[in-house]
Design a protein around this motif. Structure first.
Motif, mmCIF file in Angstrom:
data_model
loop_
_atom_site.group_PDB
_atom_site.id
_atom_site.type_symbol
_atom_site.label_atom_id
_atom_site.label_comp_id
_atom_site.label_asym_id
_atom_site.label_seq_id
_atom_site.Cartn_x
_atom_site.Cartn_y
_atom_site.Cartn_z
ATOM 1 N N ASN A 267 -70.006 38.934 7.190
ATOM 2 C CA ASN A 267 -71.122 38.184 8.448
ATOM 3 C C ASN A 267 -70.880 36.816 8.513
ATOM 4 N N VAL A 268 -69.925 36.055 7.667
ATOM 5 C CA VAL A 268 -69.759 34.715 8.059
ATOM 6 C C VAL A 268 -68.116 34.584 8.360
ATOM 7 N N VAL A 269 -67.904 33.752 9.413
ATOM 8 C CA VAL A 269 -66.480 33.207 9.688
ATOM 9 C C VAL A 269 -66.213 31.995 8.803
ATOM 10 N N LEU A 270 -65.243 32.081 8.104
ATOM 11 C CA LEU A 270 -64.672 31.156 7.365
ATOM 12 C C LEU A 270 -63.688 30.262 7.952
ATOM 13 N N PRO A 271 -63.448 28.869 8.062
ATOM 14 C CA PRO A 271 -62.272 28.312 8.694
ATOM 15 C C PRO A 271 -61.165 28.093 7.595
ATOM 16 N N PHE A 272 -60.045 27.997 8.118
ATOM 17 C CA PHE A 272 -58.933 27.833 7.517
ATOM 18 C C PHE A 272 -58.501 26.374 7.312
ATOM 19 N N LEU A 273 -57.890 26.044 6.031
ATOM 20 C CA LEU A 273 -57.573 24.516 5.951
ATOM 21 C C LEU A 273 -56.205 24.326 6.541
ATOM 22 N N ARG A 274 -55.940 23.256 7.324
ATOM 23 C CA ARG A 274 -54.794 22.885 7.682
ATOM 24 C C ARG A 274 -54.470 21.372 7.331
ATOM 25 N N GLN A 275 -53.091 21.156 7.317
ATOM 26 C CA GLN A 275 -52.733 19.922 6.958
ATOM 27 C C GLN A 275 -52.147 19.252 8.202
ATOM 28 N N PRO A 276 -52.787 18.265 8.728
ATOM 29 C CA PRO A 276 -52.226 17.856 10.084
ATOM 30 C C PRO A 276 -51.015 17.086 10.161
ATOM 31 N N THR A 277 -50.134 17.192 11.288
ATOM 32 C CA THR A 277 -48.891 16.661 11.276
ATOM 33 C C THR A 277 -49.161 15.091 11.585
ATOM 34 N N PRO A 278 -48.328 14.384 10.827
ATOM 35 C CA PRO A 278 -48.604 12.943 11.362
ATOM 36 C C PRO A 278 -47.928 12.678 12.509
ATOM 37 N N SER A 279 -48.520 11.485 13.209
ATOM 38 C CA SER A 279 -47.892 10.930 14.406
ATOM 39 C C SER A 279 -47.148 9.524 14.122
ATOM 40 N N VAL A 280 -46.090 9.631 14.531
ATOM 41 C CA VAL A 280 -45.162 8.571 14.097
ATOM 42 C C VAL A 280 -44.570 7.629 15.215
ATOM 43 N N ALA A 281 -44.576 6.474 14.975
ATOM 44 C CA ALA A 281 -44.183 5.335 15.933
ATOM 45 C C ALA A 281 -42.837 4.783 15.251
ATOM 46 N N VAL A 282 -41.675 4.586 15.825
ATOM 47 C CA VAL A 282 -40.532 3.755 15.201
ATOM 48 C C VAL A 282 -40.370 2.524 15.648
ATOM 49 N N VAL A 283 -40.267 1.371 15.167
ATOM 50 C CA VAL A 283 -40.009 0.042 15.714
ATOM 51 C C VAL A 283 -38.621 -0.276 15.277
ATOM 52 N N VAL A 284 -37.804 -0.489 16.304
ATOM 53 C CA VAL A 284 -36.151 -0.752 15.633
ATOM 54 C C VAL A 284 -35.997 -2.367 16.219
ATOM 55 N N ASP A 285 -35.673 -3.072 15.253
ATOM 56 C CA ASP A 285 -35.229 -4.455 15.490
ATOM 57 C C ASP A 285 -33.868 -4.350 16.217
ATOM 58 N N THR A 286 -33.974 -5.022 17.297
ATOM 59 C CA THR A 286 -32.973 -5.151 18.342
ATOM 60 C C THR A 286 -32.306 -6.523 18.476
ATOM 61 N N SER A 287 -32.703 -7.293 17.548
ATOM 62 C CA SER A 287 -32.184 -8.600 17.993
ATOM 63 C C SER A 287 -31.078 -9.051 17.456
ATOM 64 N N GLY A 288 -30.614 -10.210 17.623
ATOM 65 C CA GLY A 288 -28.846 -10.435 17.602
ATOM 66 C C GLY A 288 -28.578 -10.524 16.093
ATOM 67 N N SER A 289 -29.507 -10.834 15.060
ATOM 68 C CA SER A 289 -28.969 -10.481 13.719
ATOM 69 C C SER A 289 -28.715 -8.917 13.203
ATOM 70 N N MET A 290 -29.170 -8.109 14.107
ATOM 71 C CA MET A 290 -28.744 -6.849 13.737
ATOM 72 C C MET A 290 -27.239 -6.379 14.186
ATOM 73 N N SER A 291 -26.443 -6.159 13.353
ATOM 74 C CA SER A 291 -24.874 -5.824 13.438
ATOM 75 C C SER A 291 -25.034 -4.251 14.078
ATOM 76 N N ASP A 292 -23.591 -4.137 14.562
ATOM 77 C CA ASP A 292 -23.526 -2.665 15.265
ATOM 78 C C ASP A 292 -23.775 -1.625 14.041
ATOM 79 N N ASN A 293 -23.285 -2.085 12.751
ATOM 80 C CA ASN A 293 -23.521 -1.020 11.817
ATOM 81 C C ASN A 293 -24.900 -0.829 11.261
ATOM 82 N N MET A 294 -25.693 -2.024 11.388
ATOM 83 C CA MET A 294 -27.169 -1.848 11.139
ATOM 84 C C MET A 294 -27.918 -0.877 11.973
#
Length: 406
Positions: A267-294
Motif C-alpha cells: 500500500n505504499v509506493v517506494l521510490p528507488f535511489l538513482r545516481q545522477p549523471t554529472p554534466s561536464v564542461a571542458v575548457v581547452v587552452d587554445t593559446s599560442g603556448s599550446m603546442s600541436d602535441n599538447m
C-alpha cells in the motif's frame, strides 16, 4: 586545383581501398609545380606535383606515393623531426614509413629508402633512424645518403626516397608556398589534429568490424592517438562521489520505476535511489603556448571524457586563449573548433562555464598551466585542472590537479 587524370584516379582508388584515410586525402590542397620532377607535400598539407610525372609512374606507384605522404601527415614527422638536418630527417622518416608499407606489398618507385638499404635494423622510430644515420656520417666519410646519390646522378627526386617536402622535415623547401599564401593557405595545425583524430576514429571503427582489415601499424597508431592518459570514467565517478553530493546529492529519489524493496511493503509506493549523471564542461587552452602535441593530447582527453559520459549526454566545450572563442555542446571530437592562438586567461574560460545554463557540475580545464586563475571557485561547480606536460605549475587549492604526460 584538380589533379591530372592519372593522379585523380590513384587518389580515388586509394580511398576505395582504404576509406579510413579519406579525411586526410581530401584535405590535401593541390599546387601544380612544373619542373619539380616529383610529388611532395608541405607542412600545411599542400600537395605539389609536376604534371610530367604522370608519364613516369603507374597508377599503382602514384597510389603508393599518396599513401606514403599521407603517413607523413598522420605521423606528424614535420614536428617530430624539425630539429634534425632536413636531408637526414627526410631519409629517417621515409625509413620508418616504408618499413611498414612495403610489408603491405604496396608498390613504390624503385629508388625507395628502406632500413635494409641504409644498413639499419627494421621497426625503429624516425628519430632513432635519424640518430643512427648521423652516427654513420660521423664515423664513415665514405657513407653517402641516398639523396646525395640522386643529386649526383641527376635522378628524379622521388618521394619515399628522401624528397617529400617539409611534411617530412618541418623545414620549408625553396619551392614551397609561404604559410601566408591566400589562394592556397593549406591546413592549420589545429585542423590537422582534428583530421588525425577523425582518421584514427575511422581506423578503429574499420578494425572493429573486420579483424585484419586494417594494417597493424595503422591500428597501433590509431589506438595511441585516441588513448587518453587519464581514466576519465574513474575520475568523473570519483568527482561525483566526492563532490556531486554537495551539488545535487550523491543519490536522489525517483518514482520513475519502483524500488527493489517494494515487495516488502504493501500500500505504499517506494521510490528507488538513482545516481545522477554529472554534466561536464571542458575548457581547452587554445593559446599560442599550446603546442600541436599538447592540443593533440587535449583532444585525446576530450575523447576519453565523451566516451565516459556517453554520446547521448555530450559535454559543453569551450575554446579559450585570452578570450573565449567557442562555446558549444559536442558529442564527438569532430565537432571541436580549436580557435585561438593568442595570450592565455583560463579565468575567462571558467567564468564562461559557470554562466552556462544549466550550470555544469564539473568543469575540466585542459592547459599548459601558464595562466592566472580566479581568486575563488565558482559556486556549485567542481574544477579539475588537467596540466599537460607541466607538473610543476601550482593550481588553486580549490581545484583538483591532474598531470597529463604525453
Amino acid at each position: 586545383m584538380l589533379l591530372p587524370p592519372k593522379m585523380q584516379a590513384a587518389r580515388f582508388r586509394l580511398i576505395q581501398e582504404r576509406p579510413y584515410l579519406a579525411s586526410a586525402l581530401w584535405a590535401l590542397q593541390t599546387v601544380e609545380k612544373p619542373g619539380l620532377g616529383t610529388m611532395a607535400v608541405d607542412r600545411r598539407w599542400r600537395l605539389y606535383y609536376d604534371p610530367a610525372v604522370e608519364n613516369i609512374w603507374s597508377i599503382e606507384e602514384i597510389m603508393g606515393i599518396l599513401y606514403h605522404q599521407t603517413l607523413h601527415m598522420l605521423r606528424d614527422h614535420a614536428n617530430r623531426l624539425v630539429n634534425f638536418p632536413p636531408d637526414i630527417a627526410n631519409i629517417a622518416a621515409d625509413a620508418e614509413i616504408n618499413d611498414d608499407i612495403l610489408a603491405e606489398k604496396i608498390k613504390l618507385p624503385e629508388e625507395t629508402i628502406t632500413p635494409e638499404k641504409l644498413g639499419l635494423p627494421p621497426k625503429l622510430l624516425a628519430e632513432e633512424y635519424a640518430e643512427k644515420i648521423m652516427e654513420k656520417q660521423n664515423t664513415s666519410s665514405a657513407w653517402n645518403s641516398p639523396t646525395a646519390n640522386d643529386q649526383k646522378e641527376g635522378n628524379i627526386p622521388q618521394p619515399a626516397a628522401g624528397r617529400c617536402g617539409s611534411i617530412a622535415t618541418g623545414q620549408p623547401e625553396p619551392w614551397e608556398l609561404p604559410d601566408t599564401d591566400k589562394e592556397t593557405p593549406g591546413i592549420s595545425s589545429a585542423e590537422q589534429e582534428i583530421i588525425r583524430k577523425e582518421v584514427a576514429t575511422a581506423i578503429k571503427a574499420e578494425a572493429s568490424k573486420d579483424i585484419g582489415a586494417v594494417p597493424a601499424h595503422l591500428t597501433r597508431w590509431a589506438e595511441e592517438k585516441l588513448k587518453p592518459k587519464i581514466n576519465w570514467r574513474k575520475e568523473l565517478a570519483s568527482v561525483v562521489r566526492n563532490a556531486a553530493a554537495t551539488i545535487s546529492g550523491m543519490v536522489d529519489y525517483s518514482y520513475s520505476r519502483p524500488s527493489r524493496r517494494q515487495s516488502t511493503i504493501q500500500n505504499v509506493v517506494l521510490p528507488f535511489l538513482r545516481q545522477p549523471t554529472p554534466s561536464v564542461a571542458v575548457v581547452v587552452d587554445t593559446s599560442g603556448s599550446m603546442s600541436d602535441n599538447m592540443l593533440s593530447q587535449a583532444l585525446a582527453e576530450i575523447d576519453g571524457i565523451l566516451k565516459s559520459m556517453g554520446l547521448r549526454e555530450g559535454i559543453k566545450y569551450i575554446a579559450c586563449d585570452y578570450n573565449v572563442h567557442v562555446v558549444d555542446k559536442i558529442t564527438n571530437i569532430k565537432q571541436i573548433n580549436l580557435k585561438g592562438g593568442g595570450g592565455t586567461n583560463m579565468e575567462k574560460g571558467i567564468e564562461a562555464a559557470a554562466k552556462l545554463k544549466p550550470r555544469p557540475n564539473i568543469c575540466v580545464v585542459l592547459t599548459d598551466g601558464y595562466t592566472s586563475w580566479p581568486d575563488n571557485p565558482p559556486p556549485k561547480m567542481k574544477i579539475i585542472i588537467g596540466l599537460i606536460n607541466n607538473e610543476d605549475v601550482e593550481v588553486p587549492r580549490w581545484a583538483k590537479k591532474v598531470v597529463i604526460k604525453e
